[in-house]
Scaffold this motif. Structure first.
Motif, PDB file in Angstrom:
ATOM      1  N   PRO A   2      46.860  78.422  62.536  1.00 25.57           N
ATOM      2  CA  PRO A   2      47.160  77.453  63.591  1.00 25.57           C
ATOM      3  C   PRO A   2      48.100  78.074  64.617  1.00 25.57           C
ATOM      4  CG  PRO A   2      48.382  76.928  61.593  1.00 25.57           C
ATOM      5  CD  PRO A   2      47.443  78.046  61.233  1.00 25.57           C
ATOM      6  N   ALA A   3      47.921  77.662  65.864  1.00 29.34           N
ATOM      7  CA  ALA A   3      48.759  78.180  66.955  1.00 29.34           C
ATOM      8  C   ALA A   3      49.261  76.997  67.771  1.00 29.34           C
ATOM      9  CB  ALA A   3      47.960  79.148  67.830  1.00 29.34           C
ATOM     10  N   HIS A  25      50.249  70.612  71.229  1.00 27.34           N
ATOM     11  CA  HIS A  25      48.854  70.769  70.832  1.00 27.34           C
ATOM     12  C   HIS A  25      48.748  71.938  69.854  1.00 27.34           C
ATOM     13  CE1 HIS A  25      44.577  70.282  71.115  1.00 27.34           C
ATOM     14  NE2 HIS A  25      44.353  71.430  71.736  1.00 27.34           N
ATOM     15  N   VAL A  26      47.641  71.968  69.104  1.00 29.24           N
ATOM     16  CA  VAL A  26      47.380  73.063  68.179  1.00 29.24           C
ATOM     17  C   VAL A  26      45.969  73.592  68.415  1.00 29.24           C
ATOM     18  CG1 VAL A  26      47.172  73.764  65.759  1.00 29.24           C
ATOM     19  CG2 VAL A  26      48.902  72.095  66.426  1.00 29.24           C
ATOM     20  N   ILE A  27      45.856  74.905  68.574  1.00 29.30           N
ATOM     21  CA  ILE A  27      44.556  75.563  68.609  1.00 29.30           C
ATOM     22  C   ILE A  27      44.515  76.563  67.460  1.00 29.30           C
ATOM     23  CG2 ILE A  27      44.226  75.218  71.089  1.00 29.30           C
ATOM     24  CD1 ILE A  27      45.097  78.076  71.564  1.00 29.30           C
ATOM     25  N   LEU A  28      43.443  77.338  67.357  1.00 29.47           N
ATOM     26  CA  LEU A  28      43.309  78.285  66.246  1.00 29.47           C
ATOM     27  C   LEU A  28      43.275  79.716  66.759  1.00 29.47           C
ATOM     28  CD1 LEU A  28      40.693  76.566  63.897  1.00 29.47           C
ATOM     29  CD2 LEU A  28      43.178  76.660  63.658  1.00 29.47           C
ATOM     30  N   TYR A  29      43.892  80.579  65.973  1.00 28.94           N
ATOM     31  CA  TYR A  29      43.959  82.010  66.286  1.00 28.94           C
ATOM     32  C   TYR A  29      43.314  82.777  65.139  1.00 28.94           C
ATOM     33  CZ  TYR A  29      46.193  86.641  66.778  1.00 28.94           C
ATOM     34  OH  TYR A  29      46.462  87.987  66.885  1.00 28.94           O
ATOM     35  N   VAL A  30      42.310  83.595  65.435  1.00 30.09           N
ATOM     36  CA  VAL A  30      41.637  84.425  64.441  1.00 30.09           C
ATOM     37  C   VAL A  30      41.951  85.880  64.774  1.00 30.09           C
ATOM     38  CG1 VAL A  30      39.457  85.039  63.344  1.00 30.09           C
ATOM     39  CG2 VAL A  30      39.798  82.721  64.248  1.00 30.09           C
ATOM     40  N   ALA A  44      39.673  73.929  68.563  1.00 32.68           N
ATOM     41  CA  ALA A  44      38.965  73.293  67.455  1.00 32.68           C
ATOM     42  C   ALA A  44      38.890  71.771  67.562  1.00 32.68           C
ATOM     43  CB  ALA A  44      39.632  73.681  66.132  1.00 32.68           C
ATOM     44  N   THR A  45      39.693  71.162  68.414  1.00 35.78           N
ATOM     45  CA  THR A  45      39.644  69.704  68.533  1.00 35.78           C
ATOM     46  C   THR A  45      38.649  69.235  69.594  1.00 35.78           C
ATOM     47  OG1 THR A  45      41.477  69.713  70.110  1.00 35.78           O
ATOM     48  CG2 THR A  45      42.033  69.451  67.791  1.00 35.78           C
ATOM     49  N   SER A  46      38.007  70.162  70.291  1.00 39.10           N
ATOM     50  CA  SER A  46      37.031  69.795  71.307  1.00 39.10           C
ATOM     51  C   SER A  46      35.621  70.019  70.788  1.00 39.10           C
ATOM     52  CB  SER A  46      37.240  70.624  72.579  1.00 39.10           C
ATOM     53  OG  SER A  46      36.162  70.430  73.481  1.00 39.10           O
ATOM     54  N   SER A  47      34.756  69.044  70.997  1.00 40.46           N
ATOM     55  CA  SER A  47      33.350  69.194  70.621  1.00 40.46           C
ATOM     56  C   SER A  47      32.514  69.721  71.781  1.00 40.46           C
ATOM     57  CB  SER A  47      32.788  67.843  70.165  1.00 40.46           C
ATOM     58  OG  SER A  47      32.873  66.887  71.205  1.00 40.46           O
ATOM     59  N   LEU A  48      33.141  69.976  72.926  1.00 39.16           N
ATOM     60  CA  LEU A  48      32.391  70.351  74.116  1.00 39.16           C
ATOM     61  C   LEU A  48      32.571  71.810  74.517  1.00 39.16           C
ATOM     62  CD1 LEU A  48      33.009  67.204  76.370  1.00 39.16           C
ATOM     63  CD2 LEU A  48      31.209  67.612  74.701  1.00 39.16           C
ATOM     64  N   VAL A  65      51.890  81.397  66.878  1.00 37.89           N
ATOM     65  CA  VAL A  65      50.941  81.542  65.775  1.00 37.89           C
ATOM     66  C   VAL A  65      51.703  81.452  64.454  1.00 37.89           C
ATOM     67  CG1 VAL A  65      49.237  83.060  64.712  1.00 37.89           C
ATOM     68  CG2 VAL A  65      49.423  82.942  67.212  1.00 37.89           C
ATOM     69  N   VAL A  66      51.275  80.539  63.579  1.00 37.52           N
ATOM     70  CA  VAL A  66      51.972  80.290  62.312  1.00 37.52           C
ATOM     71  C   VAL A  66      51.241  81.035  61.202  1.00 37.52           C
ATOM     72  CG1 VAL A  66      52.813  78.543  60.709  1.00 37.52           C
ATOM     73  CG2 VAL A  66      52.670  78.036  63.168  1.00 37.52           C
ATOM     74  N   THR A  67      51.867  82.094  60.686  1.00 37.98           N
ATOM     75  CA  THR A  67      51.262  82.926  59.635  1.00 37.98           C
ATOM     76  C   THR A  67      52.077  82.796  58.352  1.00 37.98           C
ATOM     77  OG1 THR A  67      52.546  84.946  59.978  1.00 37.98           O
ATOM     78  CG2 THR A  67      50.707  84.541  61.499  1.00 37.98           C
ATOM     79  N   PRO A  68      51.545  83.265  57.232  1.00 38.45           N
ATOM     80  CA  PRO A  68      52.327  83.231  55.982  1.00 38.45           C
ATOM     81  C   PRO A  68      53.635  84.006  56.086  1.00 38.45           C
ATOM     82  CG  PRO A  68      50.014  83.620  55.496  1.00 38.45           C
ATOM     83  CD  PRO A  68      50.166  83.708  56.988  1.00 38.45           C
ATOM     84  N   GLU A  69      53.694  84.983  56.981  1.00 41.28           N
ATOM     85  CA  GLU A  69      54.917  85.777  57.141  1.00 41.28           C
ATOM     86  C   GLU A  69      55.887  85.148  58.133  1.00 41.28           C
ATOM     87  OE1 GLU A  69      51.776  87.142  57.553  1.00 41.28           O
ATOM     88  OE2 GLU A  69      51.730  87.721  55.436  1.00 41.28           O
ATOM     89  N   GLY A  70      55.493  84.074  58.776  1.00 44.10           N
ATOM     90  CA  GLY A  70      56.345  83.431  59.770  1.00 44.10           C
ATOM     91  C   GLY A  70      55.635  83.324  61.109  1.00 44.10           C
ATOM     92  N   GLY A  71      56.301  82.697  62.062  1.00 48.75           N
ATOM     93  CA  GLY A  71      55.690  82.490  63.374  1.00 48.75           C
ATOM     94  C   GLY A  71      55.889  83.690  64.287  1.00 48.75           C
ATOM     95  N   ARG A  72      54.899  83.911  65.152  1.00 46.39           N
ATOM     96  CA  ARG A  72      55.044  84.955  66.161  1.00 46.39           C
ATOM     97  C   ARG A  72      54.342  84.487  67.437  1.00 46.39           C
ATOM     98  NH1 ARG A  72      50.755  87.538  63.082  1.00 46.39           N
ATOM     99  NH2 ARG A  72      48.919  87.899  64.413  1.00 46.39           N
ATOM    100  N   LEU A  73      54.872  84.890  68.559  1.00 42.39           N
ATOM    101  CA  LEU A  73      54.294  84.508  69.841  1.00 42.39           C
ATOM    102  C   LEU A  73      53.148  85.437  70.211  1.00 42.39           C
ATOM    103  CD1 LEU A  73      57.461  83.669  71.970  1.00 42.39           C
ATOM    104  CD2 LEU A  73      55.800  82.061  71.044  1.00 42.39           C
ATOM    105  N   GLU A  74      52.041  84.843  70.636  1.00 45.93           N
ATOM    106  CA  GLU A  74      50.885  85.579  71.130  1.00 45.93           C
ATOM    107  C   GLU A  74      50.463  84.938  72.450  1.00 45.93           C
ATOM    108  OE1 GLU A  74      49.378  88.201  69.932  1.00 45.93           O
ATOM    109  OE2 GLU A  74      50.139  88.369  67.868  1.00 45.93           O
TER     110      GLU A  74
END
Length: 292
Positions: A2-3, A25-30, A44-48, A65-74
């Motif tokens: 989650p980001a 808001h929250v989006i996703l980071y891969v 991920a919250t938009s169907s369009l 970006v929230v990772t198991p190691e902690g948050g980092r800015l991207e």
């Protein structure tokens, strides 16, 4: 992962050196698997939105970006004007009384597509037709429309219409005065301002292009064409030209680009002057004359 993000087309930039929970808001980071690949961002919250596109309200800003190691800015990716493209193509059959029959195609990508699809997605056919009629010049009568692409998630949203214009040209004696850009509504021009105190801000870039072919009425020839126009500004670029092809048809081509910009309040006068000059160039007319 989650980001967390501040989702707003005109949101002020976050300061990476000052912790502050301004996210809404929250989006996703891969993350990418190799250094040569770019990460994937997902709305991920938009169907369009098409896969991998996050929209104007999320682009070009810091995300936590929230990772198991902690948050980092991207930094989320930024689009270009060409990514947010509205392409308008038309064939116009003009008759001596100034009316015209038009086959029109509108194609939208990026943020321009998102805005149109978001507006029309749940609307019935009547409201979709009313929306298109509102974008055309006054006096446009729609004969047929194709909104099928609205109900898909294609990268390019393409619409088509057949219509009649009751006054595409003005008849004066043996001449017709044609404003080729008059197919669509006039360009937006910022209002005059008195003492302005806030910055001038354009949140994301976009591009609008026109390619209009005009078939002349029988017996008419081109008497005068406007000079080509190129206008440059900190906030955009305007270019337009009219030309006569070998078969005697007219072609009008226009390129109108707006950049991402944040300028001081005192720049407003110059910014408005650019839009005024573009609208004035848009109003230029071609003169057709009957006979030799």
């Amino acid at each position: 992962y989650p980001a967390l993000i501040l989702s707003d087309p005109l949101a002020d930039a976050l300061d990476p050196d000052f912790p502050l929970n301004r996210f809404n808001h929250v989006i996703l980071y891969v993350p990418s698997e190799t250094p040569d690949e770019a990460p994937i961002w997902l709305e991920a919250t938009s169907s369009l939105h098409p896969f991998g596109q996050i929209g104007a309200s999320n682009e070009d800003r810091w995300a936590l970006v929230v990772t198991p190691e902690g948050g980092r800015l991207e930094r989320t990716p930024a689009s270009t004007a060409a990514d947010n493209h509205e392409a308008r193509t038309a064939t116009v059959a003009l008759v001596p009384n100034g009316t015209a029959t038009v086959n029109l195609r509108l194609a939208y990508t990026g943020a321009r597509r998102d805005r149109v699809r978001g507006t029309l997605w749940d609307e019935p056919p009547t409201e979709r037709t009313n929306w298109l009629r509102g974008r055309l010049s006054q006096g446009a009568n729609l004969d047929a429309t194709d909104f099928a692409a609205v109900d898909t998630r294609s990268d390019t949203l393409a619409l088509a219409a057949a219509l009649k214009l009751t006054r595409y040209a003005t008849k004066v004696g043996s001449r017709l005065f044609v404003q080729p850009s008059g197919l669509m509504q006039p360009l937006w021009v910022p209002s005059e301002a008195g003492l302005r105190t806030q910055p001038v801000r354009f949140g994301h870039p976009y591009l609008v292009t026109d390619d209009i072919t005009i078939q002349l009425p029988s017996g008419y020839t081109v008497e005068a064409l406007p000079d080509p126009v190129v206008l440059e500004s900190e906030v955009g670029r305007y270019e337009a030209r009219s030309e006569v092809s070998a078969d005697g048809t007219l072609r009008f081509v226009r390129h109108f680009e707006v950049h991402t910009a944040r300028l001081p309040a005192e720049a407003y006068t110059d910014v408005r002057a650019f839009f005024v000059a573009a609208a004035r160039a848009d109003a230029e007319q071609i003169v057709l004359k009957r006979g030799g």
